[in-house]
Write an enzyme that holds these catalytic residues in place. Structure first.
Site, PDB file in Angstrom:
ATOM      1  N   GLY A  23       0.840  -1.212   0.000  1.00 37.71           N
ATOM      2  CA  GLY A  23       0.000   0.000   0.000  1.00 37.71           C
ATOM      3  C   GLY A  23       0.867   1.250   0.000  1.00 37.71           C
ATOM      4  N   GLU A  38      10.679  -0.753  -4.722  1.00 38.42           N
ATOM      5  CA  GLU A  38      10.582  -1.499  -5.984  1.00 38.42           C
ATOM      6  C   GLU A  38       9.571  -2.637  -5.837  1.00 38.42           C
ATOM      7  OE1 GLU A  38      12.216   0.230  -8.912  1.00 38.42           O
ATOM      8  OE2 GLU A  38      12.171  -1.926  -9.279  1.00 38.42           O
ATOM      9  N   LYS A  53      17.284 -23.631  12.979  1.00 38.37           N
ATOM     10  CA  LYS A  53      17.804 -22.429  13.650  1.00 38.37           C
ATOM     11  C   LYS A  53      17.751 -22.574  15.173  1.00 38.37           C
ATOM     12  CE  LYS A  53      18.019 -17.484  12.792  1.00 38.37           C
ATOM     13  NZ  LYS A  53      17.697 -16.438  11.842  1.00 38.37           N
ATOM     14  N   ASP A  70      12.740 -13.979  13.269  1.00 40.71           N
ATOM     15  CA  ASP A  70      12.421 -13.861  11.841  1.00 40.71           C
ATOM     16  C   ASP A  70      11.521 -14.985  11.336  1.00 40.71           C
ATOM     17  OD1 ASP A  70      14.340 -15.825  12.011  1.00 40.71           O
ATOM     18  OD2 ASP A  70      15.372 -15.241  10.172  1.00 40.71           O
ATOM     19  N   GLU A 111      30.197 -10.540   8.127  1.00 42.08           N
ATOM     20  CA  GLU A 111      31.441 -11.182   7.695  1.00 42.08           C
ATOM     21  C   GLU A 111      31.294 -11.792   6.286  1.00 42.08           C
ATOM     22  OE1 GLU A 111      34.391 -11.137   8.825  1.00 42.08           O
ATOM     23  OE2 GLU A 111      35.230 -12.738   7.582  1.00 42.08           O
ATOM     24  N   GLU A 137      10.289  -9.647  11.377  1.00 44.60           N
ATOM     25  CA  GLU A 137      11.478  -8.943  10.890  1.00 44.60           C
ATOM     26  C   GLU A 137      11.181  -8.306   9.525  1.00 44.60           C
ATOM     27  OE1 GLU A 137      15.907 -10.173  11.143  1.00 44.60           O
ATOM     28  OE2 GLU A 137      15.217 -10.967   9.243  1.00 44.60           O
ATOM     29  N   ASN A 146      19.934  -7.299  -2.761  1.00 42.82           N
ATOM     30  CA  ASN A 146      19.018  -8.431  -2.832  1.00 42.82           C
ATOM     31  C   ASN A 146      19.546  -9.501  -3.791  1.00 42.82           C
ATOM     32  OD1 ASN A 146      16.450  -9.569  -2.007  1.00 42.82           O
ATOM     33  ND2 ASN A 146      15.820  -9.276  -4.130  1.00 42.82           N
TER      34      ASN A 146
HETATM   35  P1  0O2 Z   1      15.993 -17.356   5.718  1.00 44.34           P
HETATM   36  O1  0O2 Z   1      16.034 -18.536   4.810  1.00 44.34           O
HETATM   37  O2  0O2 Z   1      16.018 -16.055   4.999  1.00 44.34           O
HETATM   38  O3  0O2 Z   1      14.903 -17.464   6.712  1.00 44.34           O
HETATM   39  P2  0O2 Z   1      21.713 -15.327  11.786  1.00 44.34           P
HETATM   40  O4  0O2 Z   1      20.645 -16.240  11.237  1.00 44.34           O
HETATM   41  O5  0O2 Z   1      22.402 -15.871  12.990  1.00 44.34           O
HETATM   42  O6  0O2 Z   1      22.654 -14.877  10.715  1.00 44.34           O
HETATM   43  P3  0O2 Z   1      19.940 -13.616  13.341  1.00 44.34           P
HETATM   44  O7  0O2 Z   1      20.635 -13.165  14.572  1.00 44.34           O
HETATM   45  O8  0O2 Z   1      18.872 -14.639  13.503  1.00 44.34           O
HETATM   46  O9  0O2 Z   1      21.015 -13.995  12.223  1.00 44.34           O
HETATM   47  O10 0O2 Z   1      19.190 -12.401  12.719  1.00 44.34           O
HETATM   48  P4  0O2 Z   1      19.582 -11.513  11.495  1.00 44.34           P
HETATM   49  O11 0O2 Z   1      21.006 -11.149  11.498  1.00 44.34           O
HETATM   50  O12 0O2 Z   1      18.594 -10.392  11.524  1.00 44.34           O
HETATM   51  O13 0O2 Z   1      19.373 -12.470  10.229  1.00 44.34           O
HETATM   52  C1  0O2 Z   1      18.191 -13.105   9.933  1.00 44.34           C
HETATM   53  C2  0O2 Z   1      17.980 -13.190   8.433  1.00 44.34           C
HETATM   54  O14 0O2 Z   1      18.753 -12.189   7.738  1.00 44.34           O
HETATM   55  C3  0O2 Z   1      18.432 -14.481   7.793  1.00 44.34           C
HETATM   56  O15 0O2 Z   1      17.486 -15.461   7.977  1.00 44.34           O
HETATM   57  C4  0O2 Z   1      18.581 -14.063   6.331  1.00 44.34           C
HETATM   58  O16 0O2 Z   1      17.324 -13.884   5.719  1.00 44.34           O
HETATM   59  C5  0O2 Z   1      19.231 -12.721   6.496  1.00 44.34           C
HETATM   60  N1  0O2 Z   1      20.698 -12.867   6.582  1.00 44.34           N
HETATM   61  C6  0O2 Z   1      21.478 -12.608   7.643  1.00 44.34           C
HETATM   62  N2  0O2 Z   1      22.760 -12.845   7.358  1.00 44.34           N
HETATM   63  C7  0O2 Z   1      22.811 -13.248   6.078  1.00 44.34           C
HETATM   64  C8  0O2 Z   1      23.891 -13.635   5.181  1.00 44.34           C
HETATM   65  O17 0O2 Z   1      25.060 -13.650   5.524  1.00 44.34           O
HETATM   66  N3  0O2 Z   1      23.511 -13.987   3.911  1.00 44.34           N
HETATM   67  C9  0O2 Z   1      22.228 -13.982   3.482  1.00 44.34           C
HETATM   68  N4  0O2 Z   1      21.974 -14.349   2.225  1.00 44.34           N
HETATM   69  N5  0O2 Z   1      21.202 -13.641   4.312  1.00 44.34           N
HETATM   70  C10 0O2 Z   1      21.488 -13.286   5.577  1.00 44.34           C
HETATM   71  P5  0O2 Z   1      17.904 -16.995   7.828  1.00 44.34           P
HETATM   72  O18 0O2 Z   1      17.260 -17.747   8.926  1.00 44.34           O
HETATM   73  O19 0O2 Z   1      19.380 -17.154   7.751  1.00 44.34           O
HETATM   74  O20 0O2 Z   1      17.406 -17.443   6.456  1.00 44.34           O
END
Ligand code: 0O2
Length: 208
Positions: A23, A38, A53, A70, A111, A137, A146
């Site tokens: 919206g 976008e 997780k 998340d 990292e 989240e 992205n």
């Molecule tokens: P999905 O498949 O998207 O659900 P952590 O999971 O330990 O890295 P944390 O503390 O749970 O991180 O929370 P954070 O940092 O907010 O990251 C949560 C989500 O951010 C991830 O969910 C990814 O969607 C994205 N993300 C964070 N770090 C990276 C990364 O290095 N590479 C990519 N591609 N995405 C990232 P999930 O559960 O990893 O995955």
């Protein structure tokens, strides 16, 4: 644990947030020539990922609602890096949810090379048992961020979280290239937006 019942409010939150954020995009399109948004996507974390997780982060079943933030996730993808701050400000000032935490992975990249801005929110959702606050989240990132994150995520899946060092190094270089692309595009943002304005006016004239 009945996962279907547990995840139901999260699905509702994702659907509601998608409607609200889409919206915002439509409103921007009506009121100005440039929409900073976008596209918007959203998903509920699959049960297998929730379990993985929980194990990886050593989260007890009683703590998942607060510790696994998340499970409900929506993503706002912007054209330009400078659009992100404006979107974050607008989301902070909304009255329909509270921002409880912010993670700035744009100025503080991970990292892996990952860049994105995360807002953790507490969202009140109406259930048949009354109002419930659900944590969700919102990820805000550019198209280039992205593109990188989607590819890295696929590789992570392929290598089950153990991406070979050589590939990791390439990914880090690709992340820097994506960031450079964002910086370069920012420099010609005004020109791009002028062109978009002309394109939109011409399109509207044709449709009259
Ligand atoms: P999905 O498949 O998207 O659900 P952590 O999971 O330990 O890295 P944390 O503390 O749970 O991180 O929370 P954070 O940092 O907010 O990251 C949560 C989500 O951010 C991830 O969910 C990814 O969607 C994205 N993300 C964070 N770090 C990276 C990364 O290095 N590479 C990519 N591609 N995405 C990232 P999930 O559960 O990893 O995955």
């Amino acid at each position: 644990m009945n996962w279907r019942n547990f995840l139901a409010p999260y699905s509702q939150v994702v659907e509601e947030l998608k409607v609200k954020l889409k919206g915002m995009r439509t409103q921007f399109e009506h009121e100005s020539s440039h929409s900073p948004i976008e596209f918007v996507t959203g998903r509920v974390k699959p049960i297998s990922s929730v379990k993985e997780k929980m194990k990886r982060k050593n989260i007890h079943i009683n703590d998942i609602e607060t510790e696994l933030q998340d499970i409900a996730g929506v993503r706002v993808v912007c054209q330009f890096v400078d659009d992100i701050d404006g979107i974050v400000d607008r989301l902070r000032s909304r009255n329909d949810f509270d921002v409880i935490e912010e993670r700035d992975y744009i100025n503080h990249k991970k990292e892996s090379g990952y860049r994105s801005y995360h807002l953790i929110i507490s969202y009140p959702v109406e259930t048949i048992h009354g109002e419930r606050k659900v944590i969700a989240e919102i990820q805000i990132r550019t198209l280039a961020m992205n593109f990188w994150a989607t590819n890295e995520h696929t590789l992570n899946y392929k290598y089950e979280g153990q991406i070979p060092e050589k590939v990791q190094a390439r990914l880090k270089r690709a992340a820097e290239a994506a960031f450079k692309l964002d910086e370069e595009m920012s420099k010609i943002k005004d020109e791009i937006q002028d062109a978009q304005r002309v394109f939109k006016t011409n399109k509207n004239d044709h449709e009259k």
